[in-house]
Scaffold this motif. Structure first.
Motif, mmCIF file in Angstrom:
data_model
loop_
_atom_site.group_PDB
_atom_site.id
_atom_site.type_symbol
_atom_site.label_atom_id
_atom_site.label_comp_id
_atom_site.label_asym_id
_atom_site.label_seq_id
_atom_site.Cartn_x
_atom_site.Cartn_y
_atom_site.Cartn_z
ATOM 1 N N ASP A 92 0.893 -1.101 -0.085
ATOM 2 C CA ASP A 92 0.085 -0.036 0.038
ATOM 3 C C ASP A 92 1.170 1.397 -0.025
ATOM 4 O O ASP A 92 1.660 1.471 0.891
ATOM 5 N N ALA A 93 0.822 2.136 -1.035
ATOM 6 C CA ALA A 93 1.674 3.271 -1.189
ATOM 7 C C ALA A 93 1.154 4.404 -0.237
ATOM 8 O O ALA A 93 1.944 5.345 0.021
ATOM 9 N N GLY A 94 0.239 4.148 0.444
ATOM 10 C CA GLY A 94 -0.329 5.270 1.402
ATOM 11 C C GLY A 94 -1.138 6.488 0.524
ATOM 12 O O GLY A 94 -1.028 6.158 -0.769
ATOM 13 N N TYR A 95 -1.625 7.392 1.384
ATOM 14 C CA TYR A 95 -2.367 8.585 0.679
ATOM 15 C C TYR A 95 -1.284 9.859 0.724
ATOM 16 O O TYR A 95 -0.922 10.120 1.730
ATOM 17 N N GLY A 96 -1.055 10.201 -0.283
ATOM 18 C CA GLY A 96 -0.405 11.610 -0.614
ATOM 19 C C GLY A 96 1.086 11.016 -0.580
ATOM 20 O O GLY A 96 1.457 10.051 -0.300
ATOM 21 N N SER A 97 1.692 12.383 -0.597
ATOM 22 C CA SER A 97 3.410 12.317 -0.683
ATOM 23 C C SER A 97 3.936 11.779 0.851
ATOM 24 O O SER A 97 3.354 12.304 1.866
ATOM 25 N N ALA A 98 5.052 11.453 0.783
ATOM 26 C CA ALA A 98 5.734 10.939 2.223
ATOM 27 C C ALA A 98 6.729 12.405 2.588
ATOM 28 O O ALA A 98 7.401 12.798 1.507
ATOM 29 N N LEU A 99 6.926 12.539 3.651
ATOM 30 C CA LEU A 99 8.038 13.522 4.184
ATOM 31 C C LEU A 99 8.698 12.952 5.215
ATOM 32 O O LEU A 99 8.351 12.239 6.175
ATOM 33 N N LEU A 100 10.095 12.777 4.660
ATOM 34 C CA LEU A 100 11.178 11.913 5.439
ATOM 35 C C LEU A 100 10.544 10.534 5.814
ATOM 36 O O LEU A 100 11.068 10.154 6.696
ATOM 37 N N GLY A 101 10.084 9.879 4.932
ATOM 38 C CA GLY A 101 9.699 8.547 4.835
ATOM 39 C C GLY A 101 8.271 8.579 5.476
ATOM 40 O O GLY A 101 7.686 7.309 5.528
ATOM 41 N N PHE A 102 7.637 9.118 5.938
ATOM 42 C CA PHE A 102 6.320 9.027 6.669
ATOM 43 C C PHE A 102 5.422 10.120 6.040
ATOM 44 O O PHE A 102 5.533 11.070 5.539
ATOM 45 N N HIS A 103 4.096 9.520 5.799
ATOM 46 C CA HIS A 103 2.767 10.460 5.401
ATOM 47 C C HIS A 103 2.494 11.343 6.452
ATOM 48 O O HIS A 103 2.738 11.101 7.490
ATOM 49 N N TYR A 104 1.514 12.067 5.882
ATOM 50 C CA TYR A 104 0.930 13.290 6.792
ATOM 51 C C TYR A 104 0.282 12.615 8.172
ATOM 52 O O TYR A 104 0.678 13.113 9.001
ATOM 53 N N TYR A 105 -0.502 11.657 7.996
ATOM 54 C CA TYR A 105 -1.148 11.055 9.064
ATOM 55 C C TYR A 105 -0.321 10.325 10.029
ATOM 56 O O TYR A 105 -0.603 10.312 11.031
ATOM 57 N N THR A 106 0.838 9.725 9.457
ATOM 58 C CA THR A 106 1.797 9.284 10.448
ATOM 59 C C THR A 106 2.374 10.521 11.554
ATOM 60 O O THR A 106 2.684 10.263 12.470
#
Length: 184
Positions: A92-106
């Protein structure tokens, strides 16, 4: 901890929440990534998290003000955990772009957990609740700027959400601003 120091810490907390909301706006407008309904709910909960510090700045520190922020942080942690669990499956690629390996929700989950720990920690300092000390009137320019920044960012979030979702339910995977689609 004195009331003055507590108000300064509350103002710094507001600036931190404002930074989170500004980063979410940057992803939305610079990367052209519309927030999903759970992302919008997390933004609302970050804005709700700011209510306690705003009340502390305006009326002086009170345990009830911190409690309101604690409830918002717990609710935010629940919502962001829900979204993390939606995207936890391998592949699962997740939702949206990742920042430093984590998505916004993380990052939101990390932020809400940090808020819970910091709010619980600041409640350990009883001197800030001393009723014999004079109550702050405004908290100074630094604190007032933080309050107005949060109010402005919250208002922008409301307008952005209205443009994205219109007057109905938000799309699960939004691709257009619903109100602007009908205007064109």
């Amino acid at each position: 901890m004195t009331q003055t120091r507590a108000i300064t810490l509350n103002a710094l907390g507001l600036y931190a929440v404002a930074l989170v909301l500004a980063a979410a706006f940057a992803a939305q407008f610079v990367l052209h990534e519309l927030p999903c309904p759970l992302c919008l709910l997390q933004r609302i909960l970050f804005a709700t998290l700011a209510i306690g510090p705003i009340l502390n700045i305006r009326f002086g520190p009170r345990p009830s003000h911190y409690a309101m922020s604690l409830f918002a942080a717990v609710a935010g942690a629940v919502v962001s955990t829900r979204q993390v669990l939606l995207h936890i499956m391998p592949g699962d690629a997740g939702y949206g772009s990742a920042l430093l390996g984590f998505h916004y929700y993380t990052w939101a989950l990390i932020g809400f957990i940090a808020a819970i720990v910091l709010l619980a920690s600041i409640l350990l300092f009883d001197r800030q609740f001393d009723d014999t000390a004079p109550q702050p009137i405004s908290g100074g320019a630094f604190a007032q700027a933080a309050v107005w920044l949060m109010i402005g960012l919250t208002a922008l979030n409301v307008v952005s959400t209205l443009l994205e979702c219109g007057f109905g339910a938000c799309a699960d995977n939004p691709t257009v601003y619903e109100l602007l689609k009908h205007a064109a």
